[in-house]
Design a protein around this motif. Structure first.
Motif, PDB file in Angstrom:
ATOM      1  N   GLY A  56      -8.307  -7.022 -16.031  1.00 30.59           N
ATOM      2  CA  GLY A  56      -8.652  -5.607 -16.116  1.00 30.59           C
ATOM      3  C   GLY A  56      -7.632  -4.877 -16.965  1.00 30.59           C
ATOM      4  O   GLY A  56      -6.537  -5.387 -17.232  1.00 30.59           O
ATOM      5  N   LYS A  57      -8.010  -3.695 -17.414  1.00 31.67           N
ATOM      6  CA  LYS A  57      -7.063  -2.883 -18.190  1.00 31.67           C
ATOM      7  C   LYS A  57      -7.385  -1.413 -17.983  1.00 31.67           C
ATOM      8  O   LYS A  57      -8.391  -1.086 -17.344  1.00 31.67           O
ATOM      9  N   LYS A  78      15.382  12.750  -6.416  1.00 32.71           N
ATOM     10  CA  LYS A  78      16.148  13.853  -5.813  1.00 32.71           C
ATOM     11  C   LYS A  78      15.621  14.233  -4.437  1.00 32.71           C
ATOM     12  O   LYS A  78      16.278  14.946  -3.693  1.00 32.71           O
ATOM     13  N   ILE A  79      14.381  13.818  -4.114  1.00 37.13           N
ATOM     14  CA  ILE A  79      13.838  14.164  -2.782  1.00 37.13           C
ATOM     15  C   ILE A  79      13.300  12.906  -2.081  1.00 37.13           C
ATOM     16  O   ILE A  79      13.022  11.901  -2.726  1.00 37.13           O
ATOM     17  N   GLN A  80      13.167  13.014  -0.767  1.00 35.92           N
ATOM     18  CA  GLN A  80      12.696  11.874   0.037  1.00 35.92           C
ATOM     19  C   GLN A  80      11.183  11.850   0.162  1.00 35.92           C
ATOM     20  O   GLN A  80      10.577  10.793   0.255  1.00 35.92           O
ATOM     21  N   LYS A  81      10.588  13.067   0.225  1.00 43.67           N
ATOM     22  CA  LYS A  81       9.155  13.155   0.503  1.00 43.67           C
ATOM     23  C   LYS A  81       8.575  14.316  -0.305  1.00 43.67           C
ATOM     24  O   LYS A  81       9.244  15.339  -0.458  1.00 43.67           O
ATOM     25  N   SER A  82       7.340  14.132  -0.790  1.00 43.92           N
ATOM     26  CA  SER A  82       6.734  15.191  -1.596  1.00 43.92           C
ATOM     27  C   SER A  82       5.715  15.982  -0.776  1.00 43.92           C
ATOM     28  O   SER A  82       5.102  15.452   0.149  1.00 43.92           O
ATOM     29  N   SER A  83       5.532  17.245  -1.140  1.00 42.43           N
ATOM     30  CA  SER A  83       4.504  18.031  -0.448  1.00 42.43           C
ATOM     31  C   SER A  83       3.145  17.888  -1.151  1.00 42.43           C
ATOM     32  O   SER A  83       2.154  18.443  -0.717  1.00 42.43           O
ATOM     33  N   TYR A  84       3.114  17.159  -2.261  1.00 44.28           N
ATOM     34  CA  TYR A  84       1.852  16.971  -2.991  1.00 44.28           C
ATOM     35  C   TYR A  84       1.184  15.653  -2.602  1.00 44.28           C
ATOM     36  O   TYR A  84       1.846  14.726  -2.126  1.00 44.28           O
ATOM     37  N   LYS A  85      -0.111  15.583  -2.820  1.00 41.87           N
ATOM     38  CA  LYS A  85      -0.828  14.311  -2.654  1.00 41.87           C
ATOM     39  C   LYS A  85      -1.857  14.222  -3.782  1.00 41.87           C
ATOM     40  O   LYS A  85      -2.986  14.703  -3.670  1.00 41.87           O
ATOM     41  N   PHE A  86      -1.416  13.667  -4.905  1.00 43.31           N
ATOM     42  CA  PHE A  86      -2.303  13.525  -6.064  1.00 43.31           C
ATOM     43  C   PHE A  86      -3.260  12.345  -5.847  1.00 43.31           C
ATOM     44  O   PHE A  86      -3.002  11.472  -5.006  1.00 43.31           O
ATOM     45  N   PRO A  87      -4.361  12.301  -6.629  1.00 39.08           N
ATOM     46  CA  PRO A  87      -5.303  11.179  -6.463  1.00 39.08           C
ATOM     47  C   PRO A  87      -4.651   9.832  -6.801  1.00 39.08           C
ATOM     48  O   PRO A  87      -3.683   9.784  -7.563  1.00 39.08           O
ATOM     49  N   ARG A  88      -5.187   8.766  -6.203  1.00 42.60           N
ATOM     50  CA  ARG A  88      -4.772   7.382  -6.534  1.00 42.60           C
ATOM     51  C   ARG A  88      -5.993   6.767  -7.234  1.00 42.60           C
ATOM     52  O   ARG A  88      -6.823   6.096  -6.609  1.00 42.60           O
ATOM     53  N   PRO A  89      -6.151   7.000  -8.564  1.00 43.70           N
ATOM     54  CA  PRO A  89      -7.418   6.651  -9.225  1.00 43.70           C
ATOM     55  C   PRO A  89      -7.745   5.164  -9.169  1.00 43.70           C
ATOM     56  O   PRO A  89      -6.892   4.328  -9.422  1.00 43.70           O
ATOM     57  N   MET A  90      -8.995   4.894  -8.817  1.00 44.25           N
ATOM     58  CA  MET A  90      -9.579   3.539  -8.812  1.00 44.25           C
ATOM     59  C   MET A  90      -8.850   2.566  -7.891  1.00 44.25           C
ATOM     60  O   MET A  90      -9.007   1.356  -8.034  1.00 44.25           O
ATOM     61  N   PHE A 144      -8.065   0.096 -14.507  1.00 39.53           N
ATOM     62  CA  PHE A 144      -7.275   1.263 -14.131  1.00 39.53           C
ATOM     63  C   PHE A 144      -7.797   2.479 -14.878  1.00 39.53           C
ATOM     64  O   PHE A 144      -8.455   2.351 -15.903  1.00 39.53           O
ATOM     65  N   SER A 145      -7.465   3.665 -14.371  1.00 41.94           N
ATOM     66  CA  SER A 145      -7.768   4.902 -15.106  1.00 41.94           C
ATOM     67  C   SER A 145      -6.718   5.924 -14.700  1.00 41.94           C
ATOM     68  O   SER A 145      -6.565   6.205 -13.512  1.00 41.94           O
ATOM     69  N   ASP A 160       1.472   3.145  -6.438  1.00 42.78           N
ATOM     70  CA  ASP A 160       0.488   2.707  -5.428  1.00 42.78           C
ATOM     71  C   ASP A 160      -0.648   1.929  -6.090  1.00 42.78           C
ATOM     72  O   ASP A 160      -1.034   0.859  -5.625  1.00 42.78           O
ATOM     73  N   VAL A 161      -1.186   2.492  -7.172  1.00 43.76           N
ATOM     74  CA  VAL A 161      -2.337   1.862  -7.838  1.00 43.76           C
ATOM     75  C   VAL A 161      -1.929   0.516  -8.456  1.00 43.76           C
ATOM     76  O   VAL A 161      -2.622  -0.499  -8.286  1.00 43.76           O
ATOM     77  N   LEU A 162      -0.798   0.509  -9.156  1.00 48.06           N
ATOM     78  CA  LEU A 162      -0.380  -0.733  -9.834  1.00 48.06           C
ATOM     79  C   LEU A 162      -0.148  -1.850  -8.820  1.00 48.06           C
ATOM     80  O   LEU A 162      -0.592  -2.990  -9.007  1.00 48.06           O
ATOM     81  N   ILE A 163       0.534  -1.526  -7.715  1.00 45.17           N
ATOM     82  CA  ILE A 163       0.856  -2.561  -6.724  1.00 45.17           C
ATOM     83  C   ILE A 163      -0.412  -3.053  -6.019  1.00 45.17           C
ATOM     84  O   ILE A 163      -0.629  -4.258  -5.873  1.00 45.17           O
ATOM     85  N   THR A 164      -1.268  -2.112  -5.598  1.00 45.62           N
ATOM     86  CA  THR A 164      -2.477  -2.504  -4.853  1.00 45.62           C
ATOM     87  C   THR A 164      -3.342  -3.453  -5.672  1.00 45.62           C
ATOM     88  O   THR A 164      -3.781  -4.492  -5.195  1.00 45.62           O
ATOM     89  N   LYS A 165      -3.559  -3.101  -6.942  1.00 50.11           N
ATOM     90  CA  LYS A 165      -4.465  -3.913  -7.769  1.00 50.11           C
ATOM     91  C   LYS A 165      -3.851  -5.274  -8.102  1.00 50.11           C
ATOM     92  O   LYS A 165      -4.538  -6.287  -8.174  1.00 50.11           O
ATOM     93  N   THR A 166      -2.545  -5.287  -8.308  1.00 51.79           N
ATOM     94  CA  THR A 166      -1.895  -6.551  -8.683  1.00 51.79           C
ATOM     95  C   THR A 166      -1.889  -7.516  -7.495  1.00 51.79           C
ATOM     96  O   THR A 166      -2.174  -8.716  -7.655  1.00 51.79           O
ATOM     97  N   ILE A 167      -1.606  -6.992  -6.309  1.00 53.72           N
ATOM     98  CA  ILE A 167      -1.594  -7.871  -5.127  1.00 53.72           C
ATOM     99  C   ILE A 167      -3.014  -8.370  -4.834  1.00 53.72           C
ATOM    100  O   ILE A 167      -3.216  -9.532  -4.480  1.00 53.72           O
ATOM    101  N   LYS A 168      -3.987  -7.488  -5.029  1.00 57.27           N
ATOM    102  CA  LYS A 168      -5.396  -7.890  -4.828  1.00 57.27           C
ATOM    103  C   LYS A 168      -5.735  -9.081  -5.759  1.00 57.27           C
ATOM    104  O   LYS A 168      -6.332 -10.067  -5.337  1.00 57.27           O
TER     105      LYS A 168
END
Ligand code: KG4
Ligand code: ZN
Length: 330
Positions: A155-156, A189-201, A209-210, A245-253
């Motif tokens: 995949g690419k 610089k921080i431990q935890k973020s207040s944002y939650k962006f999408p984890r595409p595909m 990937f996208s 998250d995306v790179l690790i999940t797909k590679t382990i899969k």
């Protein structure tokens, strides 16, 4: 055998000397970041001119620092593509004419293939088959490198590469180029973020990937707030986590589904420390390999090393110059 490696596909002029008996003797890299930063991207003509300026003095330094004489070099390996044609031409012309003047052979190397095998420079026992994740400024490719070193693309990215998105988001955050290390520094610089962006595909059944939707989402967020030190770190943190998250999940899969436990992660983004740590922690049952950090981003060492491997099967001793903007490996 002593091999000189030359890399000039983009905005790094990089050379290295590899001794097939003792390993990598030394390498030098000149980055053109300050030349291009004011334009917000790489200007091919300026890149070519700077390669022309730097190739000879860098070679002189490399030889002097490693006490090697030009006449001791047996083979010259150089990047023939993919990359920007002007910069590739400068390296190819330099490599071929130097080889001709020394009466030695030269060998054309694919930049992406060199990235993939760069982990083997220090990992002497690493051999195919392995699952390869190549994440650079221009490419994001998940593949299986088979026992005979042939590549089967799994995949690419369907749009932007991971590195490209790091660079573009960094620009919108007011950070400098290259964006990957800058975002990483902010995220730390921080431990935890207040944002939650999408984890595409991340849950898609394929291995593609996208990243352009993630980029748009982050840029829209940036445009709707007043940036300050805290928000830059806050956004950087979750943006970086999303890509990882995306790179690790797909590679382990891919590793699980193919039953191949060796995983090799290469290319500029593989210099990312959080990516390295999380791969080691989250894929404990796998064998995870990275190149030395200095060989993650563009370098001449990977070109010299692959030149040595390839020299057993092919080389050239003509003066034809034929650089390629696309990869011959994939
Ligand atoms: O492999 P590379 O040096 O050049 C290409 O072949 O494209 O990769 C450059 C890319 C850039 O997009 C840069 O932002 C990214 O690698 N990069 C990083 C890090 N260091 C470089 N991305 C994330 N974290 C890093 N530490
Ligand atoms: Zn590269």
């Amino acid at each position: 055998m002593i091999i000189l490696g030359i890399e000039s596909s983009c905005d790094e002029t990089a050379l290295a000397i590899f001794d097939s008996k003792t390993g990598m003797l030394g390498h030098v890299v000149n980055s053109q970041h300050t030349i291009h930063s004011k334009y917000g991207g790489i200007v091919p003509e300026l890149a070519s001119r700077d390669h022309i300026k730097k190739l000879v003095p860098l070679l002189d330094d490399l030889l002097k620092n490693n006490k090697i004489n030009l006449n001791q070099i047996n083979l010259i390996a150089f990047t023939n593509g993919p990359g920007l044609l002007g910069p590739l031409l400068t390296g190819a012309a330099f490599a071929k004419s130097l080889a001709w003047s020394l009466n030695i052979k030269s060998i054309e190397i694919d930049h992406l293939e060199a990235h993939i095998f760069s982990a083997m420079i220090s990992e002497k026992n690493l051999k195919p088959p392995f699952v390869s994740l190549l994440v650079s400024g221009g490419h994001t490719i998940l593949s299986l490198i088979e026992k005979n070193s042939n590549c089967r693309v799994l995949g690419k990215t369907l749009d932007d590469s991971a590195g490209e998105v790091f660079d573009k988001v960094a620009r919108h955050l007011g950070l400098s180029y290259p964006g990957g290390p800058e975002i990483s520094r902010e995220a730390e610089k921080i431990q935890k973020s207040s944002y939650k962006f999408p984890r595409p595909m991340i849950k898609s059944k394929d291995y593609n990937f996208s990243f352009s939707g993630l980029k748009t989402s982050v840029i829209q967020t940036i445009n709707n707030i007043k940036l300050n030190k805290n928000s830059i770190a806050d956004i950087s943190h979750d943006f970086e986590s999303s890509i990882i998250d995306v790179l690790i999940t797909k590679t382990i899969k891919a590793s699980n589904e193919l039953g191949v436990d060796n995983i090799v992660i290469t290319g500029g983004v593989s210099a990312n420390k959080k990516l390295r740590n999380r791969f080691q922690n989250e894929a404990k049952l796998k064998n995870i390999f990275f190149p030395d950090i200095e060989f993650s981003t563009d370098n001449g060492a990977m070109i010299a090393y692959l030149g040595w491997i390839k020299s057993k099967s092919h080389f050239s001793n003509n003066l034809e110059i034929n650089p390629d903007s696309i990869s011959r490996f994939f």
